[in-house]
Design a protein around this motif. Sequence first.
Motif, short mmCIF file in Angstrom:
data_model
loop_
_atom_site.label_atom_id
_atom_site.label_comp_id
_atom_site.label_asym_id
_atom_site.label_seq_id
_atom_site.Cartn_x
_atom_site.Cartn_y
_atom_site.Cartn_z
N ALA A 15 0.84 -1.21 0.00
CA ALA A 15 0.00 0.00 0.00
C ALA A 15 0.87 1.26 0.00
O ALA A 15 1.59 1.52 0.97
CB ALA A 15 -0.90 0.00 1.23
N CYS A 16 0.81 2.00 -1.10
CA CYS A 16 1.65 3.19 -1.23
C CYS A 16 1.27 3.92 -2.51
O CYS A 16 0.39 3.49 -3.24
CB CYS A 16 3.12 2.79 -1.28
N CYS A 17 1.98 5.02 -2.78
CA CYS A 17 1.71 5.76 -4.02
C CYS A 17 2.72 5.41 -5.10
O CYS A 17 2.63 5.90 -6.22
CB CYS A 17 1.72 7.26 -3.75
N GLU A 18 3.71 4.59 -4.77
CA GLU A 18 4.76 4.14 -5.69
C GLU A 18 5.72 5.26 -6.08
O GLU A 18 6.50 5.14 -7.02
CB GLU A 18 4.18 3.44 -6.93
N GLY A 19 5.68 6.36 -5.34
CA GLY A 19 6.58 7.48 -5.63
C GLY A 19 8.04 7.14 -5.33
O GLY A 19 8.95 7.70 -5.96
N CYS A 20 8.27 6.26 -4.36
CA CYS A 20 9.65 5.89 -4.05
C CYS A 20 10.25 5.06 -5.18
O CYS A 20 11.43 5.20 -5.52
CB CYS A 20 9.72 5.16 -2.72
N GLN A 21 9.45 4.19 -5.78
CA GLN A 21 9.95 3.42 -6.93
C GLN A 21 10.25 4.35 -8.10
O GLN A 21 11.21 4.15 -8.83
CB GLN A 21 8.91 2.37 -7.36
N LEU A 22 9.43 5.38 -8.27
CA LEU A 22 9.70 6.36 -9.33
C LEU A 22 11.04 7.03 -9.09
O LEU A 22 11.81 7.28 -10.03
CB LEU A 22 8.59 7.43 -9.35
N THR A 23 11.33 7.32 -7.81
CA THR A 23 12.62 7.95 -7.48
C THR A 23 13.76 6.99 -7.82
O THR A 23 14.81 7.41 -8.31
CB THR A 23 12.66 8.32 -5.98
N VAL A 24 13.55 5.68 -7.58
CA VAL A 24 14.58 4.70 -7.93
C VAL A 24 14.81 4.70 -9.44
O VAL A 24 15.96 4.74 -9.92
CB VAL A 24 14.16 3.28 -7.47
N THR A 30 20.27 8.06 -14.19
CA THR A 30 21.48 8.90 -14.17
C THR A 30 22.67 8.17 -13.55
O THR A 30 23.76 8.72 -13.50
CB THR A 30 21.21 10.20 -13.40
N HIS A 31 22.45 6.97 -13.04
CA HIS A 31 23.54 6.19 -12.43
C HIS A 31 23.52 4.78 -13.01
O HIS A 31 23.24 3.79 -12.32
CB HIS A 31 23.42 6.18 -10.90
N ALA A 135 17.65 -3.33 6.25
CA ALA A 135 18.08 -1.95 6.02
C ALA A 135 16.85 -1.11 5.69
O ALA A 135 15.83 -1.63 5.24
CB ALA A 135 19.09 -1.88 4.89
N VAL A 136 16.99 0.19 5.93
CA VAL A 136 15.87 1.10 5.71
C VAL A 136 16.36 2.30 4.89
O VAL A 136 17.46 2.79 5.12
CB VAL A 136 15.34 1.60 7.08
N ILE A 137 15.52 2.71 3.93
CA ILE A 137 15.79 3.96 3.23
C ILE A 137 14.58 4.85 3.52
O ILE A 137 13.50 4.63 2.97
CB ILE A 137 15.97 3.75 1.71
N PRO A 138 14.71 5.81 4.43
CA PRO A 138 13.54 6.58 4.88
C PRO A 138 13.11 7.65 3.88
O PRO A 138 13.77 7.88 2.87
CB PRO A 138 14.03 7.25 6.18
N ARG A 144 17.20 10.18 -3.53
CA ARG A 144 17.88 9.34 -4.53
C ARG A 144 19.35 9.10 -4.19
O ARG A 144 19.90 8.04 -4.44
CB ARG A 144 17.77 9.94 -5.93
N PHE A 145 20.01 10.10 -3.59
CA PHE A 145 21.44 9.93 -3.28
C PHE A 145 21.62 8.99 -2.09
O PHE A 145 22.58 8.22 -2.04
CB PHE A 145 22.08 11.29 -3.04
#
Length: 250
Positions: A15-24, A30-31, A135-138, A144-145
């Motif tokens: 359950a989410c907006c999937e915005g974090c995957q978009l950031t990935v 670019t990487h 691990a957590v990426i808050p 992104r960095f």
Amino acid sequence: MAKNGRPKVAFFDFACCEGCQLTVIDALQTHLELVEVVEIVQFREAMTEKGEDYQIAFIEGSCTRPQDEERLNNIREQAAIVVALGACAHIGGVNALKNIQPSLQGVREYVYGEQWAWYDTYPARPISAVIQVDAVIPGCPIDRFEFLSIVKLLLLGKKPTLPDYPVCVECKLKENVCLFDKGGFCMGPVTRAGCDAICTSYGLGCLGCRGLISNPNQNAMKDVLLAAGLTAEEMMARMNLFNAYAPDEL
Ligand code: SF4
Ligand code: SF4
Ligand code: SF4
């Protein structure tokens, strides 16, 4: 591990907006060096293939339904490393706002109307409430960095650690004038740093998306917000926007 020696990686959403995957996706564009050292086998937002053989699982979103638990447990069973991606997975985030409404059934009917019975729901939880997380990426969305640096650490076999001091530290290092001194409101004193105080640097009060530091003085934070002119209701809305999840709710 793939035949070419690259670790296999999968991305999952709950359950989410999937915005974090978009950031990935944005970060990978670019990487490209990262794409060259891993093999992505499943990433619904970016590809159609669905490989079930992976070593690292990135999980975005909260657990909000009974059937989410089985799916989370299956991912945990397969993956050597599980990473919570973003506030929804890390702390429940905005999904947990439903937990503090007077009635969960009322929320269900408000969102789904006459079709409410079609959709299962129960109080939202971060994924660490169901499975072990390595691990957590808050953040909402993730930075992104920070994503890139945490992935690099994981690939080197190191355990990433997060800053355990408040956003105020980064805000002061940037020599910002405190928003409270300009008539504003901010959750920076109790919120985990690591975003480089991005919101306060642009004049917006921190809303706590990276979660709380280990020993937040929440009573003092409430007093400061009230003294700055918020009503009790407005103060609680700020305190709860990302951090409404309480472990003893279920
Ligand atoms: S943390 Fe924010 S951006 Fe990421 S999935 Fe949740 S709501 Fe979307
Ligand atoms: S603006 Fe917010 S983060 Fe910056 S010093 Fe003031 S309270 Fe702390
Ligand atoms: S300043 Fe606060 S709300 Fe903004 S990104 Fe950082 S932790 Fe999140």
